[in-house]
Design a protein around this motif. Structure first.
Motif, PDB file in Angstrom:
ATOM      1  N   HIS A   1      10.603  -5.691   2.548  1.00  0.00           N
ATOM      2  CA  HIS A   1       9.392  -5.460   3.188  1.00  0.00           C
ATOM      3  C   HIS A   1       8.252  -5.667   2.206  1.00  0.00           C
ATOM      4  CE1 HIS A   1      11.533  -3.620   6.580  1.00  0.00           C
ATOM      5  NE2 HIS A   1      12.074  -2.806   5.738  1.00  0.00           N
ATOM      6  N   TRP A   2       7.571  -6.842   2.194  1.00  0.00           N
ATOM      7  CA  TRP A   2       6.719  -7.147   1.210  1.00  0.00           C
ATOM      8  C   TRP A   2       5.485  -6.500   1.350  1.00  0.00           C
ATOM      9  CZ3 TRP A   2       8.662  -9.878  -2.812  1.00  0.00           C
ATOM     10  CH2 TRP A   2       9.988 -10.703  -2.696  1.00  0.00           C
ATOM     11  N   SER A   3       4.826  -5.777   0.127  1.00  0.00           N
ATOM     12  CA  SER A   3       3.405  -5.235   0.530  1.00  0.00           C
ATOM     13  C   SER A   3       2.930  -5.062  -0.894  1.00  0.00           C
ATOM     14  CB  SER A   3       3.708  -3.811   0.953  1.00  0.00           C
ATOM     15  OG  SER A   3       4.524  -3.142   0.017  1.00  0.00           O
ATOM     16  N   THR A   4       1.511  -4.625  -0.910  1.00  0.00           N
ATOM     17  CA  THR A   4       0.907  -4.474  -1.976  1.00  0.00           C
ATOM     18  C   THR A   4       1.193  -3.272  -2.953  1.00  0.00           C
ATOM     19  OG1 THR A   4      -1.193  -5.110  -0.917  1.00  0.00           O
ATOM     20  CG2 THR A   4      -1.295  -3.895  -3.091  1.00  0.00           C
TER      21      THR A   4
END
Length: 395
Positions: free
Chosen positions: A210-213
């Motif tokens: 889950h790519w995120s900042t």
């Protein structure tokens, strides 16, 4: 949970503690004691020998996503047994190394073994067995690293006073095999339901991440944390030697650090569970900053023990934060895959630290090293606080 499974989960916890206290402590925390005798015997520079740690760390980093996948596909005891053979057998082979290139090759073997034996398999097992008390369980297991460091710092320093470094390497490799291989084969396992679920869900694909900042901030913070901690740990003993302190004094400083690392591991998991990540991180990183100030003025012996105590306490961060933070950000969803990626970034930072320290020490001064790490520590504190600003730990 039946009484049999309750007994098994605490047996697994005990095995994790022992594996960390033997294999992880010997491979990662005692290497600095060999730096002086090996470099003098073979005529090597500090930076060239420090590269051994870097190669092992890079190997572990590159293995982390693979290990995260294998944990869900291969029986845990088989994976960890292979890791025991590679880590223990590889460490034994250091005794046979005659050139720096042989050390580098062996470091790759040991790195693969440690990846399959320690952090990811142990974190995955404990978060599966202790879903409601994962901070406590991880803290107990990682306290093995502190316990082992305290014991091995004293034992190995005395071994090196009376034995050759080759004999010491061989004995330690044998100990890793004798302790970790039986524990891996006879004790280690995932809970039955976790094993079934992992085989259904986990895939070796970065599409599952889950790519995120928050993930980026957390990973960058871990990269800098790994860099500063490994670069410091690897070079404390050479720094003390450069200040002309006797070996017995240096060993006492190392053991003080190990005692407080043990306390930090035991308390750290509880602190994480009770206070939350942001408060816990801010508290422990503040200790690290004060510790670096003490290290900068290390020509005062008393300050070195203050450093050892504070730095030891905050060593719960590299022990607990990758696994605990991964759980806080993503819960149980593809946990081992996320941990594999995050641990890869963390370990790459750990690989870089000793090289930076060795290069600066060879060409400038150790005091500059500690100033740089003080700045880096401030940066990763900011990154962690931002990463968890709006995120509450998940169970």
């Amino acid at each position: 949970m039946s009484n049999k499974l309750k007994f098994q989960k605490y047996l697994v916890l005990m095995a994790c503690f022992l594996i960390m206290s033997v294999s992880f402590s010997i491979v990662n925390n005692i290497t600095s004691l060999f730096l002086d005798p090996v470099t003098k015997h073979l005529g090597l520079s500090i930076s060239s020998f420090s590269l051994i740690f870097t190669i092992g760390a890079v190997t572990t980093a590159l293995m982390s996503p693979i290990t995260g996948h294998l944990v869900s596909k291969v029986p845990l005891k088989l994976l960890m047994a292979i890791g025991s053979i590679l880590a223990g057998g590889g460490f034994f082979c250091y005794a046979l190394a005659k050139t720096i290139w042989m050390f580098y090759l062996i470091a790759i073997i040991v790195g693969i073994g440690i990846s399959c034996l320690t952090t990811i398999p142990i974190a995955t097992a404990l978060t599966s067995w202790f879903e409601d008390r994962k901070g406590f369980a991880l803290g107990i297991a990682m306290a093995g690293a502190g316990t082992g460091s305290f014991v091995w710092m004293q034992v190995v320093s005395r071994m090196l006073n009376h034995l050759t470094y080759q004999t010491t390497y061989a004995l330690l490799g044998g100990i890793i095999l004798i302790v970790c291989l039986p524990l891996s084969l006879l004790v280690m396992a995932l809970p039955p339901d976790a094993t079934i679920e992992s085989k259904k869900k986990e895939k070796l694909s970065f599409n599952d991440i889950h790519w995120s900042t928050q993930l980026i901030l957390f990973s960058l913070g871990l990269f800098l944390l790994g860099m500063s901690v490994s670069g410091t740990k690897m070079h404390i003993q050479p720094y003390l030697t450069s200040l002309h302190h006797p070996l017995s004094f240096n060993a006492n400083v190392g053991s003080t650090q190990a005692i407080f690392a043990l306390i930090g591991s035991l308390v750290g998991g509880i602190v994480f569970d009770k206070l939350g990540l942001r408060t816990s991180i801010a508290s422990f990183v503040s200790m690290a900053l004060i510790g670096y100030l003490c290290l900068i003025f290390g020509f005062y012996p008393s300050l070195l023990f203050i450093f050892a105590a504070l730095f030891g306490l905050c060593l719960c961060l590299p022990s607990l934060l990758p696994s605990y933070g991964t759980s806080a950000l993503f819960g149980k969803d593809h946990y081992s895959m996320h941990l594999g990626f995050i641990n890869m970034i963390f370990t790459l930072g750990s690989a870089l630290g000793p090289v930076i320290s060795g290069f600066i020490a060879d060409h400038l001064t150790y005091r500059l090293v500690w100033v740089i790490y003080f700045i880096i520590t401030t940066l990763y504190l900011i990154l962690f606080l931002l990463a968890f600003k709006k995120k509450k730990p998940q169970n």
